[in-house]
Design a protein around this motif. Structure first.
Motif, PDB file in Angstrom:
ATOM      1  N   ASP A 186      14.610 -43.201  14.897  1.00 52.47           N
ATOM      2  CA  ASP A 186      13.294 -43.242  14.275  1.00 52.47           C
ATOM      3  C   ASP A 186      13.240 -44.447  13.337  1.00 52.47           C
ATOM      4  OD1 ASP A 186      10.979 -42.890  12.949  1.00 52.47           O
ATOM      5  OD2 ASP A 186      11.478 -40.966  12.040  1.00 52.47           O
ATOM      6  N   ASP A 187      12.414 -45.439  13.687  1.00 51.38           N
ATOM      7  CA  ASP A 187      12.369 -46.674  12.910  1.00 51.38           C
ATOM      8  C   ASP A 187      12.009 -46.467  11.451  1.00 51.38           C
ATOM      9  OD1 ASP A 187      13.167 -48.275  14.896  1.00 51.38           O
ATOM     10  OD2 ASP A 187      11.156 -48.852  15.566  1.00 51.38           O
ATOM     11  N   ASP A 188      11.237 -45.417  11.174  1.00 47.24           N
ATOM     12  CA  ASP A 188      10.800 -45.196   9.796  1.00 47.24           C
ATOM     13  C   ASP A 188      11.967 -44.889   8.868  1.00 47.24           C
ATOM     14  OD1 ASP A 188       8.336 -45.553  10.759  1.00 47.24           O
ATOM     15  OD2 ASP A 188       7.801 -43.418  10.847  1.00 47.24           O
ATOM     16  N   ALA A 240      18.389 -35.994  14.547  1.00 46.79           N
ATOM     17  CA  ALA A 240      17.041 -36.514  14.757  1.00 46.79           C
ATOM     18  C   ALA A 240      16.481 -35.981  16.076  1.00 46.79           C
ATOM     19  CB  ALA A 240      17.075 -38.030  14.762  1.00 46.79           C
ATOM     20  N   ARG A 241      17.312 -35.951  17.101  1.00 47.29           N
ATOM     21  CA  ARG A 241      16.834 -35.469  18.405  1.00 47.29           C
ATOM     22  C   ARG A 241      16.532 -33.982  18.370  1.00 47.29           C
ATOM     23  NH1 ARG A 241      19.101 -39.056  23.279  1.00 47.29           N
ATOM     24  NH2 ARG A 241      18.323 -40.963  22.361  1.00 47.29           N
ATOM     25  N   LYS A 242      17.350 -33.261  17.627  1.00 45.48           N
ATOM     26  CA  LYS A 242      17.127 -31.819  17.558  1.00 45.48           C
ATOM     27  C   LYS A 242      15.799 -31.535  16.858  1.00 45.48           C
ATOM     28  CE  LYS A 242      19.441 -27.753  15.761  1.00 45.48           C
ATOM     29  NZ  LYS A 242      20.612 -27.353  14.971  1.00 45.48           N
ATOM     30  N   ALA A 243      15.508 -32.349  15.839  1.00 41.01           N
ATOM     31  CA  ALA A 243      14.252 -32.144  15.120  1.00 41.01           C
ATOM     32  C   ALA A 243      13.060 -32.463  16.006  1.00 41.01           C
ATOM     33  CB  ALA A 243      14.231 -33.019  13.868  1.00 41.01           C
ATOM     34  N   ALA A 244      13.264 -33.329  17.011  1.00 43.66           N
ATOM     35  CA  ALA A 244      12.149 -33.730  17.860  1.00 43.66           C
ATOM     36  C   ALA A 244      11.907 -32.775  19.030  1.00 43.66           C
ATOM     37  CB  ALA A 244      12.393 -35.141  18.391  1.00 43.66           C
ATOM     38  N   GLU A 301       3.904 -35.335  30.156  1.00 45.85           N
ATOM     39  CA  GLU A 301       3.838 -36.787  30.288  1.00 45.85           C
ATOM     40  C   GLU A 301       3.602 -37.466  28.942  1.00 45.85           C
ATOM     41  OE1 GLU A 301       0.983 -37.930  33.256  1.00 45.85           O
ATOM     42  OE2 GLU A 301       2.156 -36.860  34.768  1.00 45.85           O
ATOM     43  N   GLU A 302       3.060 -36.709  28.006  1.00 49.19           N
ATOM     44  CA  GLU A 302       2.785 -37.327  26.709  1.00 49.19           C
ATOM     45  C   GLU A 302       3.926 -37.128  25.728  1.00 49.19           C
ATOM     46  OE1 GLU A 302      -0.864 -35.499  25.666  1.00 49.19           O
ATOM     47  OE2 GLU A 302      -1.855 -36.428  27.388  1.00 49.19           O
ATOM     48  N   THR A 303       5.002 -36.512  26.169  1.00 47.92           N
ATOM     49  CA  THR A 303       6.098 -36.251  25.229  1.00 47.92           C
ATOM     50  C   THR A 303       7.349 -36.980  25.681  1.00 47.92           C
ATOM     51  OG1 THR A 303       6.753 -34.308  26.477  1.00 47.92           O
ATOM     52  CG2 THR A 303       5.218 -33.968  24.661  1.00 47.92           C
ATOM     53  N   GLU A 304       8.424 -36.598  25.126  1.00 52.38           N
ATOM     54  CA  GLU A 304       9.787 -36.956  25.448  1.00 52.38           C
ATOM     55  C   GLU A 304      10.047 -37.169  26.950  1.00 52.38           C
ATOM     56  OE1 GLU A 304      12.486 -37.330  23.668  1.00 52.38           O
ATOM     57  OE2 GLU A 304      13.588 -37.312  25.554  1.00 52.38           O
ATOM     58  N   PRO A 313      28.522 -30.137   8.209  1.00 55.99           N
ATOM     59  CA  PRO A 313      27.625 -31.166   8.730  1.00 55.99           C
ATOM     60  C   PRO A 313      28.341 -32.290   9.482  1.00 55.99           C
ATOM     61  CG  PRO A 313      27.718 -31.237   6.342  1.00 55.99           C
ATOM     62  CD  PRO A 313      28.462 -30.028   6.753  1.00 55.99           C
ATOM     63  N   LEU A 314      29.556 -32.650   9.062  1.00 52.09           N
ATOM     64  CA  LEU A 314      30.222 -33.743   9.764  1.00 52.09           C
ATOM     65  C   LEU A 314      31.308 -33.176  10.668  1.00 52.09           C
ATOM     66  CD1 LEU A 314      30.568 -36.569   7.131  1.00 52.09           C
ATOM     67  CD2 LEU A 314      28.957 -36.360   8.998  1.00 52.09           C
ATOM     68  N   SER A 315      30.870 -32.519  11.739  1.00 51.12           N
ATOM     69  CA  SER A 315      31.855 -31.929  12.633  1.00 51.12           C
ATOM     70  C   SER A 315      31.249 -31.874  14.019  1.00 51.12           C
ATOM     71  CB  SER A 315      32.209 -30.524  12.178  1.00 51.12           C
ATOM     72  OG  SER A 315      31.110 -29.680  12.408  1.00 51.12           O
ATOM     73  N   ILE A 316      31.958 -31.261  14.923  1.00 51.05           N
ATOM     74  CA  ILE A 316      31.464 -31.121  16.283  1.00 51.05           C
ATOM     75  C   ILE A 316      30.289 -30.142  16.334  1.00 51.05           C
ATOM     76  CG2 ILE A 316      33.201 -29.338  16.741  1.00 51.05           C
ATOM     77  CD1 ILE A 316      32.014 -31.820  19.346  1.00 51.05           C
ATOM     78  N   CYS A 317      30.185 -29.275  15.331  1.00 50.16           N
ATOM     79  CA  CYS A 317      29.186 -28.202  15.392  1.00 50.16           C
ATOM     80  C   CYS A 317      27.743 -28.680  15.589  1.00 50.16           C
ATOM     81  CB  CYS A 317      29.297 -27.310  14.164  1.00 50.16           C
ATOM     82  SG  CYS A 317      30.858 -26.429  14.111  1.00 50.16           S
ATOM     83  N   PRO A 318      27.252 -29.670  14.825  1.00 49.60           N
ATOM     84  CA  PRO A 318      25.875 -30.094  15.074  1.00 49.60           C
ATOM     85  C   PRO A 318      25.659 -30.578  16.503  1.00 49.60           C
ATOM     86  CG  PRO A 318      26.666 -31.046  13.042  1.00 49.60           C
ATOM     87  CD  PRO A 318      27.837 -30.390  13.683  1.00 49.60           C
ATOM     88  N   VAL A 319      26.659 -31.214  17.082  1.00 54.50           N
ATOM     89  CA  VAL A 319      26.501 -31.743  18.437  1.00 54.50           C
ATOM     90  C   VAL A 319      26.390 -30.593  19.438  1.00 54.50           C
ATOM     91  CG1 VAL A 319      27.457 -33.289  20.148  1.00 54.50           C
ATOM     92  CG2 VAL A 319      27.895 -33.717  17.747  1.00 54.50           C
ATOM     93  N   LEU A 320      27.308 -29.631  19.320  1.00 55.49           N
ATOM     94  CA  LEU A 320      27.269 -28.514  20.254  1.00 55.49           C
ATOM     95  C   LEU A 320      26.010 -27.689  20.045  1.00 55.49           C
ATOM     96  CD1 LEU A 320      30.968 -27.302  20.373  1.00 55.49           C
ATOM     97  CD2 LEU A 320      29.786 -28.910  21.816  1.00 55.49           C
ATOM     98  N   SER A 321      25.597 -27.564  18.789  1.00 58.53           N
ATOM     99  CA  SER A 321      24.388 -26.783  18.538  1.00 58.53           C
ATOM    100  C   SER A 321      23.168 -27.496  19.121  1.00 58.53           C
ATOM    101  CB  SER A 321      24.274 -26.516  17.047  1.00 58.53           C
ATOM    102  OG  SER A 321      23.046 -26.866  16.554  1.00 58.53           O
ATOM    103  N   TYR A 322      23.175 -28.825  19.064  1.00 55.46           N
ATOM    104  CA  TYR A 322      22.084 -29.555  19.715  1.00 55.46           C
ATOM    105  C   TYR A 322      22.073 -29.298  21.215  1.00 55.46           C
ATOM    106  CZ  TYR A 322      19.765 -33.454  22.010  1.00 55.46           C
ATOM    107  OH  TYR A 322      18.977 -34.209  22.841  1.00 55.46           O
ATOM    108  N   ILE A 323      23.259 -29.297  21.814  1.00 52.68           N
ATOM    109  CA  ILE A 323      23.326 -29.042  23.256  1.00 52.68           C
ATOM    110  C   ILE A 323      22.707 -27.679  23.574  1.00 52.68           C
ATOM    111  CG2 ILE A 323      24.872 -28.712  25.224  1.00 52.68           C
ATOM    112  CD1 ILE A 323      26.750 -30.712  24.021  1.00 52.68           C
ATOM    113  N   LEU A 324      23.046 -26.674  22.764  1.00 49.65           N
ATOM    114  CA  LEU A 324      22.493 -25.341  23.001  1.00 49.65           C
ATOM    115  C   LEU A 324      20.981 -25.325  22.846  1.00 49.65           C
ATOM    116  CD1 LEU A 324      24.967 -22.882  21.247  1.00 49.65           C
ATOM    117  CD2 LEU A 324      24.713 -23.352  23.663  1.00 49.65           C
TER     118      LEU A 324
END
Lengths: 98, 353
Positions: free
Chosen positions: A70-72, B21-25, B48-51, B310-321
């Motif tokens: 996100d550029d912002d 950031a991706r998880k929030a989106a 078509e208008e999203t991700e 926050p700085l571990s594998i957990c956020p990544v795996l949780s994003y995958i889920l």
């Protein structure tokens, strides 16, 4: 002594500590006078800069990641990245005190 | 894609920042509520208008309607998970790659099912999710094999080879795919937690904690399905080793007695997380609602772990889920609308936090 700033956190901090101890020991052997004040101040600034660098490594990586999504986030990331820089500015005070 | 091991810990800061950031989106509950009320073409337009824009455009010429939505979802999923591997370094890469082998297992099962049901090569290829460790050429070879036996032969050199070869005999005797599918699932879960580095670091522990939870939830789901369906099957056939919630003899006992099973969960480490889910189970008497509650609890547990570390594998795996949940939800909506279900009925099928 190997200093690997870009390898492992722990390793770089550890070798920095060894560096410091050896320096102090060498200074103590050298006539028992201890460290001259200006060298001590220089050391303080240098170590503070090293600490700031280690802190900024992680923050910078996260900031770049967030900006890529996100550029912002660029402005916010930049500010967060340089916050540890205050360490160096405070350490600079020692220069004027000695 | 191959596994390489380095001694560096991994670039957790960078990867978790991007992943967050991706998880929030991801789509939120409002998006789902909107989607549920749209027709299939509306859903396609919305996507078509999203991700999913680029996937929808790429596939738009070849497919249409719900198929288009479904293939776009699969392709987008593969793209995002490939990104994870592209970003990750060191041990973090190793953990992510191990976990993404889940899609190898998925692909193997898809191919086996496709061959079993005489689906055409194109149909099988469309259903593959190219996010795992298997190379393109291996997947092509797999999809091109002309019988279940031939596919097992192709897989001989992979980690699934031995288990599949053993299960092939059962398959030939019974004529059902269940033994083969179980062999694939088991190999996947057993390999997940094996060959971890001997010195246990914080990162390894967290990775294990996350996976223990996943295995536990899977065992629990299987146990409940068996308990509910009343089928006369040996629960230990489906048992996956490595969790903390049950061991093999416990699960055999508990499947026979639902009340005991519920009590066992309530007093376990997940008691608190599953409180709401257990209540639904007791009230509703409906397995599907409980499974959704279980899914929700699993996602919440994953979310909590990633906030805690926050700085571990957990956020990544949780994003995958979470990403998988989004894909499943959209697929359910699209398929549900196609079948003419009412919005309320579809909403019941969704896993909304």
């Amino acid at each position: 002594m190997d200093i690997r700033l870009f390898g492992n956190h722990k390793r770089s901090t550890m070798s920095a500590t060894t560096l410091l101890t050896e320096f102090v020991l060498a200074a103590a052997e050298n006539g028992g006078q201890g460290i001259p004040p200006s060298a001590g101040a220089a050391l303080a600034v240098g170590l503070a800069a090293l600490g700031a660098g280690i802190a900024e490594r992680g923050i910078g990586a996260a900031a770049v990641g967030a900006t890529a999504e996100d550029d912002d986030m660029f402005g916010r990331g930049l500010i967060l990245t340089v916050i540890p820089e205050t360490l160096v500015i405070l350490a600079l005070v020692t220069i004027f005190l000695v | 894609m191959s596994l390489y091991q380095t001694d560096s810990g991994g670039n957790y800061e960078y990867v978790t920042a991007r992943v967050r950031a991706r998880k929030a989106a991801l789509f939120d509950d409002d998006d789902y509520r909107k989607l549920v009320r749209m027709g299939t073409s509306g859903i396609a337009r919305f996507m078509e208008e999203t991700e999913y824009e680029s996937e929808m455009n790429e596939l738009g010429a070849r497919h249409s309607g719900v198929d288009l939505v479904e293939y776009a979802l699969a392709r987008n999923l593969a793209k995002h998970f490939d990104d994870l591997l592209r970003w990750a370094d060191g041990r973090l890469y190793d953990y992510v790659a191990r976990y993404l082998r889940k899609f190898d297992a998925w692909n193997v099962k898809t191919v086996l099912r496709g061959l079993y049901s005489d689906a055409s090569r194109e149909d099988i290829e469309d259903d593959l999710v190219r996010a795992g460790e298997f190379s393109e050429s291996l997947l092509d070879q797999l999809a091109g094999s002309d019988s279940v036996e031939a596919a097992v032969e192709v897989l001989d050199s992979t980690r699934y080879g031995d288990a599949l070869a053993d299960a092939l005999r059962d398959y030939e005797e019974t004529g059902t795919l269940v033994p083969l599918e179980n062999a694939v699932d088991r190999t996947f879960y057993e390999d997940l937690l094996s060959d971890l580095p001997a010195e246990s670091t914080r990162a390894t522990e967290l990775y294990q904690e996350f996976l223990h939870a996943e295995i536990d939830f899977r065992n629990l789901r299987n146990a409940l399905r068996l308990a509910r369906s009343g089928a006369d099957m040996d629960p230990s056939e489906y048992y996956i080793d490595g969790g903390r919630l049950f061991d093999e003899s416990e699960i055999r006992q508990l499947v026979g007695n639902t009340d005991q099973l519920v009590e066992h969960i309530r007093t376990s480490v997940y008691g608190e997380e599953l409180e709401a889910a257990l209540e639904t189970l007791e009230d509703a008497e409906s397995l599907i609602e409980f499974e959704h509650a279980l899914h929700r609890a699993e996602l919440e547990y994953a979310g909590r772990l990633s906030n805690k570390y926050p700085l571990s594998i957990c956020p990544v795996l949780s994003y995958i889920l979470y990403k998988e949940r989004e894909v499943e939800n959209i697929r359910a909506i699209a398929r549900g609308r196609e079948a003419g279900l009412e919005p309320e009925e579809i909403e019941e099928e969704l896993v909304i936090l």
